[in-house]
Design a protein around this motif. Structure first.
Motif, PDB file in Angstrom:
ATOM      1  N   GLN A 116     -36.269 -49.637  56.497  1.00  0.00           N
ATOM      2  CA  GLN A 116     -36.939 -49.090  57.606  1.00  0.00           C
ATOM      3  C   GLN A 116     -38.076 -48.311  56.967  1.00  0.00           C
ATOM      4  O   GLN A 116     -39.217 -48.237  58.046  1.00  0.00           O
ATOM      5  CB  GLN A 116     -35.969 -48.213  58.272  1.00  0.00           C
ATOM      6  N   ASN A 117     -38.451 -47.716  55.863  1.00  0.00           N
ATOM      7  CA  ASN A 117     -39.362 -46.873  55.581  1.00  0.00           C
ATOM      8  C   ASN A 117     -40.084 -47.571  54.261  1.00  0.00           C
ATOM      9  O   ASN A 117     -41.079 -46.895  54.242  1.00  0.00           O
ATOM     10  CB  ASN A 117     -38.654 -45.296  54.996  1.00  0.00           C
ATOM     11  N   GLU A 118     -39.789 -48.463  53.668  1.00  0.00           N
ATOM     12  CA  GLU A 118     -40.380 -49.137  52.451  1.00  0.00           C
ATOM     13  C   GLU A 118     -41.164 -50.223  53.229  1.00  0.00           C
ATOM     14  O   GLU A 118     -40.682 -51.361  53.042  1.00  0.00           O
ATOM     15  CB  GLU A 118     -39.817 -49.381  51.445  1.00  0.00           C
ATOM     16  N   GLN A 119     -42.291 -50.068  53.679  1.00  0.00           N
ATOM     17  CA  GLN A 119     -42.980 -51.205  54.217  1.00  0.00           C
ATOM     18  C   GLN A 119     -44.587 -51.329  54.207  1.00  0.00           C
ATOM     19  O   GLN A 119     -45.046 -50.070  53.875  1.00  0.00           O
ATOM     20  CB  GLN A 119     -42.809 -51.149  56.006  1.00  0.00           C
ATOM     21  N   CYS A 120     -44.954 -52.548  54.164  1.00  0.00           N
ATOM     22  CA  CYS A 120     -46.588 -52.437  54.172  1.00  0.00           C
ATOM     23  C   CYS A 120     -46.979 -53.455  55.306  1.00  0.00           C
ATOM     24  O   CYS A 120     -47.118 -54.438  55.201  1.00  0.00           O
ATOM     25  CB  CYS A 120     -47.006 -53.355  52.787  1.00  0.00           C
ATOM     26  N   PRO A 121     -47.069 -52.854  56.671  1.00  0.00           N
ATOM     27  CA  PRO A 121     -47.305 -53.533  57.636  1.00  0.00           C
ATOM     28  C   PRO A 121     -48.642 -53.911  58.231  1.00  0.00           C
ATOM     29  O   PRO A 121     -48.959 -54.527  59.265  1.00  0.00           O
ATOM     30  CB  PRO A 121     -46.752 -52.732  58.914  1.00  0.00           C
ATOM     31  N   TYR A 122     -49.720 -53.799  57.187  1.00  0.00           N
ATOM     32  CA  TYR A 122     -51.024 -53.947  57.481  1.00  0.00           C
ATOM     33  C   TYR A 122     -51.215 -55.178  58.062  1.00  0.00           C
ATOM     34  O   TYR A 122     -52.200 -55.596  58.682  1.00  0.00           O
ATOM     35  CB  TYR A 122     -52.126 -53.469  56.255  1.00  0.00           C
ATOM     36  N   GLY A 123     -50.644 -56.294  57.533  1.00  0.00           N
ATOM     37  CA  GLY A 123     -50.666 -57.639  57.761  1.00  0.00           C
ATOM     38  C   GLY A 123     -50.625 -57.860  59.524  1.00  0.00           C
ATOM     39  O   GLY A 123     -51.272 -58.772  60.154  1.00  0.00           O
ATOM     40  N   ILE A 124     -49.495 -57.078  60.201  1.00  0.00           N
ATOM     41  CA  ILE A 124     -49.667 -57.105  61.559  1.00  0.00           C
ATOM     42  C   ILE A 124     -50.805 -56.661  62.260  1.00  0.00           C
ATOM     43  O   ILE A 124     -51.025 -57.265  63.146  1.00  0.00           O
ATOM     44  CB  ILE A 124     -48.195 -56.232  61.944  1.00  0.00           C
ATOM     45  N   PHE A 125     -51.199 -55.700  61.686  1.00  0.00           N
ATOM     46  CA  PHE A 125     -52.643 -55.103  62.376  1.00  0.00           C
ATOM     47  C   PHE A 125     -53.793 -55.877  62.176  1.00  0.00           C
ATOM     48  O   PHE A 125     -54.831 -55.675  62.824  1.00  0.00           O
ATOM     49  CB  PHE A 125     -52.729 -53.718  62.216  1.00  0.00           C
ATOM     50  N   MET A 126     -53.796 -56.912  61.374  1.00  0.00           N
ATOM     51  CA  MET A 126     -55.041 -57.541  61.177  1.00  0.00           C
ATOM     52  C   MET A 126     -55.240 -58.685  62.388  1.00  0.00           C
ATOM     53  O   MET A 126     -56.162 -59.140  62.513  1.00  0.00           O
ATOM     54  CB  MET A 126     -54.899 -58.687  59.944  1.00  0.00           C
ATOM     55  N   GLN A 127     -54.051 -58.662  62.961  1.00  0.00           N
ATOM     56  CA  GLN A 127     -53.964 -59.664  64.127  1.00  0.00           C
ATOM     57  C   GLN A 127     -54.659 -58.919  65.495  1.00  0.00           C
ATOM     58  O   GLN A 127     -54.535 -59.735  66.556  1.00  0.00           O
ATOM     59  CB  GLN A 127     -52.630 -60.323  64.585  1.00  0.00           C
ATOM     60  N   THR A 128     -54.874 -57.860  65.413  1.00  0.00           N
ATOM     61  CA  THR A 128     -55.346 -56.936  66.649  1.00  0.00           C
ATOM     62  C   THR A 128     -56.954 -56.858  66.811  1.00  0.00           C
ATOM     63  O   THR A 128     -57.439 -55.911  65.836  1.00  0.00           O
ATOM     64  CB  THR A 128     -54.630 -55.745  66.648  1.00  0.00           C
ATOM     65  N   PRO A 129     -57.428 -57.476  67.597  1.00  0.00           N
ATOM     66  CA  PRO A 129     -59.067 -57.211  67.716  1.00  0.00           C
ATOM     67  C   PRO A 129     -59.393 -55.655  68.078  1.00  0.00           C
ATOM     68  O   PRO A 129     -58.542 -55.088  68.738  1.00  0.00           O
ATOM     69  CB  PRO A 129     -59.331 -58.083  68.879  1.00  0.00           C
ATOM     70  N   GLY A 130     -60.292 -55.201  67.389  1.00  0.00           N
ATOM     71  CA  GLY A 130     -60.802 -53.818  67.630  1.00  0.00           C
ATOM     72  C   GLY A 130     -60.151 -52.867  66.532  1.00  0.00           C
ATOM     73  O   GLY A 130     -60.812 -51.883  66.755  1.00  0.00           O
ATOM     74  N   LEU A 131     -59.277 -53.101  65.862  1.00  0.00           N
ATOM     75  CA  LEU A 131     -58.941 -52.168  64.873  1.00  0.00           C
ATOM     76  C   LEU A 131     -59.280 -52.695  63.440  1.00  0.00           C
ATOM     77  O   LEU A 131     -59.175 -53.969  63.141  1.00  0.00           O
ATOM     78  CB  LEU A 131     -57.297 -52.176  64.792  1.00  0.00           C
ATOM     79  N   ALA A 132     -60.034 -51.526  62.653  1.00  0.00           N
ATOM     80  CA  ALA A 132     -60.336 -51.799  61.256  1.00  0.00           C
ATOM     81  C   ALA A 132     -58.892 -51.569  60.516  1.00  0.00           C
ATOM     82  O   ALA A 132     -58.321 -50.431  60.638  1.00  0.00           O
ATOM     83  CB  ALA A 132     -61.315 -50.786  60.819  1.00  0.00           C
ATOM     84  N   VAL A 133     -58.798 -52.257  59.291  1.00  0.00           N
ATOM     85  CA  VAL A 133     -57.488 -52.122  58.663  1.00  0.00           C
ATOM     86  C   VAL A 133     -57.936 -51.924  57.097  1.00  0.00           C
ATOM     87  O   VAL A 133     -58.607 -52.850  56.542  1.00  0.00           O
ATOM     88  CB  VAL A 133     -56.676 -53.363  58.859  1.00  0.00           C
ATOM     89  N   VAL A 134     -57.737 -50.739  56.589  1.00  0.00           N
ATOM     90  CA  VAL A 134     -58.277 -50.168  55.268  1.00  0.00           C
ATOM     91  C   VAL A 134     -57.087 -50.197  54.233  1.00  0.00           C
ATOM     92  O   VAL A 134     -56.267 -49.515  54.734  1.00  0.00           O
ATOM     93  CB  VAL A 134     -58.999 -49.052  55.571  1.00  0.00           C
TER      94      VAL A 134
END
Length: 317
Positions: A116-134
C-alpha cells in the motif's frame, strides 16, 4: 517530501521570493514554520482530501499552495480533488481560473513498507489532462524542478524518490536554476540502444550504461524529468537513431513506460525504427511485497538492465 530534507532549503528560498506560497502538511519542516509562521506553514489534521481540497480553493483565490502528501500512495486518496477539480478547473471556467498548486510525495524506497505504501503511481496521472507530472532523476534536478514547479501556472504533481537524498552534490543542487518543464536530460550518448530511465531508476540505468560502454556497447540514456509535459521529440529522435528502446523504472511496466511508449509510437518513424526491439526493466505488474527477498526482485538492477539491452540487441549477455 519530508523524507527528502534537501528540498526544505529550496522551499525557504522560494517562500522568500514568492509571498503567495503556502505549505500544507500533517508535519511541516520546523525551519519553515519558524521563519514564515503558521499563516503560511500549516500543520493539518490527517486528512489528505481536506488538505488538497483546501489547496484547490486557495490556488483559485490567488495563493500558490504546496501540499505534502508524504507517500505517493496517498495520492489515491485525493483523486477527486486532483482529477476532477485541480486538473479541470481552467477548462471548466473557460480560462477564468487557474490552479497553481504543487502536490509533493515520495515514491518507492528500500523500506519494506508494503504494497500500500511502496508505489510509483505517476503513470496514472499522466492520463489526466491539466496536471503536470514531475519525476526528477537526480539531486540537482529535484531542486531545479521544484523551483520550476513554483513558477508553473497550473497544478503540479511532484514525485521524488527517497534514494535521491543519498546522492552527493547538495551545494551544486541548491544553486541550480529553475528548470523548464518538458525538456529531457540526455545523460549518456551512444548508438546501440536508447535507455529511457525515470525517477529513482536514473542512476542505476546510468551505471549500467557505463558498464555496457566498457564492453563497447554505447547507449543513449535519457531522463524525461517531466512526464507531463513530455519531451517526445528528444526521445523519438534517439529511438529513430538507435532503433532499440529499453525502459527502466521503479514503477510498474503498465504505468509510465506504457504511457511514454504510446506517445512515441505516434511519432513518425519510431515504430519502424524500433521494429519491436523494445525492452523493460520495471516493477512487474503486481503489488510490491513486504518481504525483503521478494521486494528485491522488484528493483531495476545494473545486471538486469545490461541483460535487457543485450536482449534487444539480439546478442547473448
Amino acid at each position: 517530501m519530508n523524507e527528502v530534507g534537501l528540498l526544505d532549503l529550496v522551499l525557504e528560498e522560494e517562500f522568500t521570493r514568492d509571498p503567495n506560497l503556502v505549505f500544507l502538511a500533517t508535519n511541516s519542516p520546523a525551519s519553515l514554520r519558524r521563519r514564515f509562521g503558521s499563516d503560511r506553514v500549516r500543520i493539518c489534521a490527517i486528512s489528505e482530501q481536506a488538505m488538497t481540497g483546501m489547496a484547490v480553493g486557495a490556488a483559485i483565490s490567488g495563493l500558490r499552495p504546496i501540499v505534502d502528501l508524504n507517500r505517493a500512495s496517498f495520492a489515491m486518496l485525493v483523486m477527486d480533488q486532483l482529477v476532477n477539480h485541480a486538473g479541470r478547473m481552467h477548462y471548466l471556467s473557460g480560462g477564468q481560473y487557474r490552479v497553481p498548486m504543487i502536490v509533493t510525495s515520495a515514491t518507492r524506497g528500500r523500506q519494506q513498507l508494503g504494497p500500500q505504501n511502496e508505489q510509483c503511481p505517476y503513470g496514472i496521472f499522466m492520463q489526466t489532462p491539466g496536471l503536470a507530472v514531475v519525476v526528477p532523476g537526480s539531486l540537482r534536478d529535484a531542486c531545479a524542478l521544484l523551483r520550476g514547479a513554483t513558477r508553473w501556472p497550473g497544478p503540479v504533481l511532484y514525485f521524488v524518490a527517497p534514494e535521491l537524498n543519498r546522492q552527493r552534490g547538495l551545494s551544486a543542487a541548491l544553486a541550480a536554476a529553475p528548470l523548464r518543464f518538458g525538456e529531457a536530460a540526455h545523460l549518456r550518448h551512444g548508438d546501440a540502444a536508447t535507455i529511457v530511465a525515470i525517477g529513482g531508476a536514473v542512476k542505476v540505468a546510468s551505471d549500467a550504461a557505463d558498464a555496457l560502454a566498457a564492453d563497447g556497447v554505447h547507449c543513449d540514456v535519457l531522463d524525461p524529468r517531466t512526464l507531463v509535459p513530455l519531451d517526445t521529440a528528444a526521445l523519438a529522435a534517439s529511438v529513430r537513431r538507435t532503433g532499440r528502446l529499453v525502459f527502466v523504472d521503479d514503477g510498474p511496466r503498465s504505468g509510465a513506460p506504457a504511457q511514454i511508449l504510446s506517445r512515441l509510437l505516434d511519432e513518425p518513424g519510431v515504430a519502424a525504427a524500433a521494429g519491436g526491439r523494445i525492452g523493460y526493466v520495471c516493477q512487474p505488474d503486481v503489488p510490491v511485497p513486504s518481504a525483503p527477498p521478494l521486494e528485491e526482485t522488484m528493483w531495476p538492477t545494473e545486471g538486469r538492465i545490461r541483460a535487457e539491452v543485450q536482449r534487444v540487441l539480439g546478442e547473448p549477455e
